[in-house]
Each structure stands twice: as C-alpha cells, then as structure tokens.
Write a protein that holds these residues in place. Structure first.
Motif, PDB file in Angstrom:
ATOM      1  N   VAL A   6       0.859  -1.175   0.000  1.00 49.29           N
ATOM      2  CA  VAL A   6       0.000   0.000   0.000  1.00 49.29           C
ATOM      3  C   VAL A   6       0.893   1.221   0.000  1.00 49.29           C
ATOM      4  CG1 VAL A   6      -1.763   1.303   1.238  1.00 49.29           C
ATOM      5  CG2 VAL A   6      -1.784  -1.193   1.305  1.00 49.29           C
ATOM      6  N   VAL A   7       0.912   1.926  -1.091  1.00 52.65           N
ATOM      7  CA  VAL A   7       1.713   3.136  -1.128  1.00 52.65           C
ATOM      8  C   VAL A   7       0.801   4.287  -0.748  1.00 52.65           C
ATOM      9  CG1 VAL A   7       3.107   4.644  -2.568  1.00 52.65           C
ATOM     10  CG2 VAL A   7       3.204   2.182  -2.885  1.00 52.65           C
ATOM     11  N   PHE A   8       1.121   4.927   0.347  1.00 51.92           N
ATOM     12  CA  PHE A   8       0.278   6.015   0.822  1.00 51.92           C
ATOM     13  C   PHE A   8       0.267   7.181  -0.147  1.00 51.92           C
ATOM     14  CE2 PHE A   8      -1.545   5.159   4.790  1.00 51.92           C
ATOM     15  CZ  PHE A   8      -0.749   4.214   5.420  1.00 51.92           C
ATOM     16  N   HIS A   9      -0.844   7.830  -0.196  1.00 48.06           N
ATOM     17  CA  HIS A   9      -0.942   9.039  -1.011  1.00 48.06           C
ATOM     18  C   HIS A   9      -0.035  10.110  -0.426  1.00 48.06           C
ATOM     19  CE1 HIS A   9      -2.681  12.746  -2.621  1.00 48.06           C
ATOM     20  NE2 HIS A   9      -2.908  11.990  -3.669  1.00 48.06           N
ATOM     21  N   ALA A  10       0.525  10.913  -1.319  1.00 46.68           N
ATOM     22  CA  ALA A  10       1.525  11.908  -0.913  1.00 46.68           C
ATOM     23  C   ALA A  10       1.053  12.810   0.225  1.00 46.68           C
ATOM     24  CB  ALA A  10       1.899  12.751  -2.113  1.00 46.68           C
ATOM     25  N   SER A  11      -0.235  13.120   0.257  1.00 48.40           N
ATOM     26  CA  SER A  11      -0.690  14.097   1.244  1.00 48.40           C
ATOM     27  C   SER A  11      -0.859  13.478   2.627  1.00 48.40           C
ATOM     28  CB  SER A  11      -2.013  14.713   0.783  1.00 48.40           C
ATOM     29  OG  SER A  11      -2.970  13.691   0.686  1.00 48.40           O
ATOM     30  N   LEU A  12      -0.794  12.159   2.708  1.00 46.74           N
ATOM     31  CA  LEU A  12      -0.929  11.521   4.019  1.00 46.74           C
ATOM     32  C   LEU A  12       0.428  11.454   4.703  1.00 46.74           C
ATOM     33  CD1 LEU A  12      -3.269   8.548   3.121  1.00 46.74           C
ATOM     34  CD2 LEU A  12      -3.873  10.629   4.367  1.00 46.74           C
ATOM     35  N   PRO A  13       0.424  11.450   6.012  1.00 46.65           N
ATOM     36  CA  PRO A  13       1.712  11.314   6.709  1.00 46.65           C
ATOM     37  C   PRO A  13       2.339   9.950   6.395  1.00 46.65           C
ATOM     38  CG  PRO A  13      -0.094  11.660   8.271  1.00 46.65           C
ATOM     39  CD  PRO A  13      -0.714  11.506   6.930  1.00 46.65           C
ATOM     40  N   ASN A  14       3.649   9.912   6.458  1.00 44.98           N
ATOM     41  CA  ASN A  14       4.341   8.664   6.113  1.00 44.98           C
ATOM     42  C   ASN A  14       4.350   7.674   7.271  1.00 44.98           C
ATOM     43  OD1 ASN A  14       4.976   9.222   3.502  1.00 44.98           O
ATOM     44  ND2 ASN A  14       6.863  10.282   4.031  1.00 44.98           N
ATOM     45  N   PHE A  15       3.271   6.951   7.455  1.00 42.48           N
ATOM     46  CA  PHE A  15       3.259   5.899   8.465  1.00 42.48           C
ATOM     47  C   PHE A  15       3.475   4.593   7.765  1.00 42.48           C
ATOM     48  CE2 PHE A  15       0.345   8.853  10.711  1.00 42.48           C
ATOM     49  CZ  PHE A  15       1.232   9.160  11.710  1.00 42.48           C
ATOM     50  N   TYR A  16       4.021   3.673   8.479  1.00 46.27           N
ATOM     51  CA  TYR A  16       4.106   2.382   7.876  1.00 46.27           C
ATOM     52  C   TYR A  16       4.231   1.437   9.029  1.00 46.27           C
ATOM     53  CZ  TYR A  16       7.915  -0.809   7.675  1.00 46.27           C
ATOM     54  OH  TYR A  16       8.764  -1.829   7.902  1.00 46.27           O
ATOM     55  N   TYR A  17       3.541   0.368   9.029  1.00 42.18           N
ATOM     56  CA  TYR A  17       3.793  -0.655  10.020  1.00 42.18           C
ATOM     57  C   TYR A  17       2.779  -1.766   9.968  1.00 42.18           C
ATOM     58  CZ  TYR A  17       8.015   0.959  12.070  1.00 42.18           C
ATOM     59  OH  TYR A  17       9.310   1.300  12.281  1.00 42.18           O
ATOM     60  N   CYS A  18       2.929  -2.688  10.879  1.00 42.81           N
ATOM     61  CA  CYS A  18       2.005  -3.817  10.881  1.00 42.81           C
ATOM     62  C   CYS A  18       0.726  -3.405  11.585  1.00 42.81           C
ATOM     63  CB  CYS A  18       2.616  -5.007  11.614  1.00 42.81           C
ATOM     64  SG  CYS A  18       4.022  -5.649  10.752  1.00 42.81           S
ATOM     65  N   LEU A  19      -0.367  -3.489  10.870  1.00 43.60           N
ATOM     66  CA  LEU A  19      -1.658  -3.195  11.474  1.00 43.60           C
ATOM     67  C   LEU A  19      -2.466  -4.478  11.384  1.00 43.60           C
ATOM     68  CD1 LEU A  19      -2.320   0.163   9.623  1.00 43.60           C
ATOM     69  CD2 LEU A  19      -1.661  -0.072  11.995  1.00 43.60           C
ATOM     70  N   GLY A  20      -2.671  -5.125  12.524  1.00 50.27           N
ATOM     71  CA  GLY A  20      -3.445  -6.374  12.548  1.00 50.27           C
ATOM     72  C   GLY A  20      -2.922  -7.399  11.560  1.00 50.27           C
ATOM     73  N   GLY A  21      -1.602  -7.593  11.544  1.00 49.50           N
ATOM     74  CA  GLY A  21      -1.013  -8.615  10.686  1.00 49.50           C
ATOM     75  C   GLY A  21      -0.852  -8.174   9.252  1.00 49.50           C
ATOM     76  N   LEU A  22      -1.218  -6.951   8.941  1.00 46.95           N
ATOM     77  CA  LEU A  22      -1.114  -6.458   7.576  1.00 46.95           C
ATOM     78  C   LEU A  22       0.077  -5.516   7.489  1.00 46.95           C
ATOM     79  CD1 LEU A  22      -2.897  -6.414   4.897  1.00 46.95           C
ATOM     80  CD2 LEU A  22      -3.740  -4.246   5.749  1.00 46.95           C
ATOM     81  N   THR A  23       1.039  -5.865   6.659  1.00 47.07           N
ATOM     82  CA  THR A  23       2.208  -4.992   6.553  1.00 47.07           C
ATOM     83  C   THR A  23       1.980  -3.946   5.475  1.00 47.07           C
ATOM     84  OG1 THR A  23       3.614  -6.818   7.187  1.00 47.07           O
ATOM     85  CG2 THR A  23       4.710  -4.930   6.214  1.00 47.07           C
ATOM     86  N   MET A  24       2.031  -2.711   5.872  1.00 45.87           N
ATOM     87  CA  MET A  24       1.871  -1.627   4.910  1.00 45.87           C
ATOM     88  C   MET A  24       3.254  -1.154   4.506  1.00 45.87           C
ATOM     89  SD  MET A  24      -1.470  -0.414   5.020  1.00 45.87           S
ATOM     90  CE  MET A  24      -2.872  -0.457   6.105  1.00 45.87           C
ATOM     91  N   LYS A  25       3.400  -0.854   3.260  1.00 42.15           N
ATOM     92  CA  LYS A  25       4.722  -0.426   2.803  1.00 42.15           C
ATOM     93  C   LYS A  25       4.701   1.065   2.509  1.00 42.15           C
ATOM     94  CE  LYS A  25       7.793  -1.164  -1.049  1.00 42.15           C
ATOM     95  NZ  LYS A  25       7.716  -1.629  -2.422  1.00 42.15           N
ATOM     96  N   GLN A  26       5.679   1.728   3.083  1.00 46.11           N
ATOM     97  CA  GLN A  26       5.799   3.153   2.823  1.00 46.11           C
ATOM     98  C   GLN A  26       6.691   3.367   1.620  1.00 46.11           C
ATOM     99  OE1 GLN A  26       8.079   5.138   5.742  1.00 46.11           O
ATOM    100  NE2 GLN A  26       7.603   7.173   4.990  1.00 46.11           N
ATOM    101  N   SER A  27       6.380   4.366   0.815  1.00 44.07           N
ATOM    102  CA  SER A  27       7.256   4.684  -0.306  1.00 44.07           C
ATOM    103  C   SER A  27       8.034   5.953  -0.021  1.00 44.07           C
ATOM    104  CB  SER A  27       6.440   4.866  -1.582  1.00 44.07           C
ATOM    105  OG  SER A  27       7.299   5.291  -2.613  1.00 44.07           O
ATOM    106  N   PHE A  28       9.284   5.930  -0.412  1.00 41.90           N
ATOM    107  CA  PHE A  28      10.145   7.112  -0.259  1.00 41.90           C
ATOM    108  C   PHE A  28      10.332   7.813  -1.600  1.00 41.90           C
ATOM    109  CE2 PHE A  28      11.085   4.292   3.214  1.00 41.90           C
ATOM    110  CZ  PHE A  28      11.097   5.147   4.291  1.00 41.90           C
TER     111      PHE A  28
END
Ligand code: ZN
Length: 456
Positions: A6-28
């Motif tokens: 899940v690449v967060f939209h640019a306007s959202l803060p850059n969070f990334y982590y495991c949420l309920g076993g789901l790994t979210m990936k942050q893009s740089f």
C-alpha cells in the motif's frame, strides 16, 4: 502474514507498520507524479534557496551582489543562469565552515571529505538536512528493490566522512535490518554473511570483488542468502560486475552503483534502478545542469558536459550552481521502471582532465580505455601534445611494452599501428604511438601526470 503493498498518497503522513497482521509499505519515492509537477517543485525550492542563502550567508550575498542578481530576480527555472557559480575554491576559502547559511546553534553535524590534496571539504548539516538525506538514501534502497525484510550489511567507512552515516541512516529510515560492520575485515564480513543471512551487501566494488572471490574460494555460495550488492564511492566496470556476479551468484542486475559527493549531502543522491539504464537522480532535492566546461553554457540534451548542481532545500550549506568537475550526460526519454526522476549517465571523468585536440574534446579516460584493451602493452602511458613549425598540432602517446614481451621491431610496429588505428576509429583523431621498454615511464603513488601539453 499477508503482505500488501500500500503506497500512501503523498498528502498523508508517512506511516508504515504492521496493522493487525497487515504490513503496509511506505514509499520514499518523489511525491511529484509528472515533469510539470517536478518543475513547479524545483522552482519553489530554487526561490527558497536563493532567498535563504542571500539572507543567511555573507559569502553568497557578496557573490550575488557582484553578479548583480537579487533573490526577486528568480521568476522561472531558466533564471538559474543568472546565478553565480560556486566552486571547490569557495569551499577551501571558507574553511572550516564554508557556505554556512544558518547560525551555529542550528548545526547538528559536520562531515568532511577524505580528500588528499589541499584542505578537506567540510560541510555542515542541520537536523532537516540529515533527515532529508536519510529520505533520499531510503529511496535508493527502494529503487534497488529492497524490502523491510532485508538484512543489509554495511561495509563502508564510518567516521567523519559521509559513507557509513549515509548508508546507515538510510537503512534505518527505510526500515530494513542494518549490520554496521564498517570496511575491511573480510573474515568477519563472511562470517556475518553466513550467520546473519545477510541479503544485501553495501561496499566498494573492489571490496565486492574480494568478497566474491572469497565466497567462491571457500565454497560459501550455498550457505548464504546474498541477493544484492550496492556499490558506493567507486564506479564498477562491466567486466568487474560480471566477475563479481559469476563468483558470488548475485545476478548482474542486482548489482547497483550509488553515486554521491560530500558537497551534496553524501552518497545516496541517486541510483540506477534494476533496469540499469542510467542513474536516476533525486531532482526533487537538487537541480542538475549539464554545461560545457569551457563556455559554461548548457549543452544540447544528451550531450556530454560538466555536472553543475543547485540544492533545493539544503539549509546549513546549500549549493548554488556548484561545479562538480564531473563529466556526464543526461539520458533523454523515460525509463521502463516508470519513475519520473530523470537520469544521467555514469561519470566519464573530470573536466579538469579534459583537453581539446583538433577540435575534439578528449578525456584521458578515453585513451586509457583503448590502451587497457590493447594486448602487449602495460597500463602506464603518457600523452604529449605539441605544435609543429607548420602550426599543426600533434599528439604522441607513449606506452610501454608488456613486462613479459621481448623487444622486437616488427612486434612493436604492430602494437603501435593497433593503438593508432583504435584511437582513429574510436576518438576520431590521428596520433603517433611510441613503444618504450617496460618500466621506462615514471611511476607515482599519487595521481600520475599523464598529459603533457606544450602547445601554449
Ligand atoms: Zn528506472
């Protein structure tokens, strides 16, 4: 565990982590999505930088005043041409804190180059500079296809220079596991490769070759999990990369070069992506101009010239049209990877080394390359340029016969003709070649003088 990209939209803060076993990936990756957006961002950054240095640095203010340019004059990206150049001389004259544009209380770190001649180049960093640099470097790991699962062994120097800190902070920002070993210590490097199951190795290409040879020699290939190598500070040749790949089992396309210089944060300001079509550079952090080193005018797109950089958000020691002396060219078109970040070619050489012969720009590296491919000659050479009474310029290249070859007139003639022919074909100039005995040319532990120009 599910892994969802899940690449967060640019306007959202850059969070990334495991949420309920789901790994979210942050893009740089850059927040801009098109060239138009990139240019708008660059203009904004350029205006900010020009204002910032004019207010914050006596050095820059004086230079701007001398050039008759005020911050308000910068209205478009083309107005960058009105700004004065910065050179390594400015860095030396400003020693120990050159180009400083913020008060000391805002500076949290300094780095210095490991330069061998003259004074070291010292650059100051604010907390934001260090933060921006970590983001840029994290982007390099991303472009190299790393994930947070990677185990990254960092075998470059930690200290006052930028290498170790760059790789380390970038790795931590990216979120992979770092193994900060530092340079050398081959035995420990190999042990860690095996024990920690390192997946990515960061080192110089020479070190990469040494490790690959050891991996092969002790039969370690099946016991390690190495998938990638990222080379800093020294460009790797194709032949070297092929050998590293053959011996270590790491595929050729997973060998990456990271460029960087202390003046511009350090390593991590760009990377060749896995398609290896040139080096994507982070144009949201700096503007890269390619100029003719003689006239200082822009070259045509795709033509070779000197890299000149202007930073867009650097606070402590910003660069305004800094002449890097490195020669490369921009690569037109888009990369298959889809990145909007532009690309430049590998570095061809230093503009200081270039000479013009019969209207052709020549780098000693061009000649070096031809000689190193010629069989029967050693690696030492000299280039002599002189003008004959007729007014015509001549080039004489002195080479040495290879160590194990005996002197033989016929054989020397062939060696000579082969090199003359290759130079004519590849550089398109005529020259004479003289073959000397092995060891006849002077050796030096420092940089050897190779070009002797008496044309006046
Ligand atoms: Zn690409």
């Amino acid at each position: 565990m599910n892994q969802t990209d899940v690449v967060f939209h640019a306007s959202l803060p850059n969070f990334y982590y495991c949420l309920g076993g789901l790994t979210m990936k942050q893009s740089f990756d850059a927040k801009v999505k098109s060239e138009t957006e990139l240019k708008a961002l660059q203009l904004e950054g350029l205006k900010w930088t020009v204002n910032h240095v004019y207010e914050g640095s006596q050095h820059y203010k004086k230079k701007f005043d001398e050039a008759g340019v005020k911050p308000g004059d910068i209205k478009t990206l083309d107005d960058i041409r009105r700004l004065p150049f910065t050179t390594s001389k400015d860095l030396q004259e400003g020693y120990p804190f050159p180009l400083q544009s913020v008060p000391f209380e805002n500076i949290i770190r300094i780095h210095a180059s490991s330069g061998t001649t003259g004074k070291r180049k010292v650059l100051c960093y604010t907390a934001k500079d260090v933060d921006d640099w970590a983001n840029m470097f994290a982007r390099c790991y991303e472009y190299a296809g790393c994930t947070v699962e990677d185990r990254i062994q960092i075998a470059v120097g930690y200290g006052v220079w930028t290498a170790g800190w760059g790789f380390q902070n970038g790795c931590e920002r990216f979120g992979a596991m770092s193994i900060p070993v530092g340079p050398g210590n081959l035995e420990m490097q190999l042990q860690f490769l095996e024990d920690f199951q390192t997946t990515a190795m960061c080192c110089t290409a020479s070190m990469g070759l040494l490790m690959a040879e050891e991996i092969d020699r002790v039969g370690l290939r099946d016991k390690i999990a190495l998938k990638k190598m990222i080379f800093g500070s020294e460009r790797s040749s194709d032949a070297m990369r092929r050998r590293i790949s053959d011996l270590s089992g790491v595929p050729m396309e997973e060998l990456y070069d990271i460029p960087g210089m202390t003046e511009l944060y350090g390593p991590g300001t760009g990377l060749d992506c896995r398609y290896h079509t040139g080096i994507h550079y982070w144009a949201d952090y700096f503007i890269l101009e390619i100029l003719n080193p003689e006239t200082l005018e822009s070259v045509s797109p795709g033509e070779e010239g000197e890299m000149v950089v202007t930073t867009l958000m650097k606070e402590a020691a910003p660069l305004i049209r800094y002449r890097t002396r490195d020669i490369t060219r921009l690569i037109p078109g888009e990369c298959q990877c889809g990145s909007v970040m532009p690309r430049h070619d590998r570095l061809l050489g230093r503009s200081d080394d270039m000479f013009i012969f019969r209207a052709v720009n020549i780098y000693p590296s061009h000649i070096d390359e031809i000689i190193s491919k010629s069989e029967g000659v050693g690696s030492e050479y000299q280039i002599h340029l002189f003008r004959k009474e007729s007014g015509k310029d001549h080039m004489l290249i002195k080479v040495e016969r290879a160590k194990d070859l005996l002197k033989d007139r016929e054989q020397d003639k062939h060696l000579r003709k082969d090199i003359e022919h290759a130079i004519k074909k590849q550089i398109m100039v005529s020259c004479d070649v003289e073959v000397l005995d092995y060891g006849e040319l002077p050796r030096s532990e420092r940089k050897t003088k190779r070009v002797f120009d008496t044309r006046g």
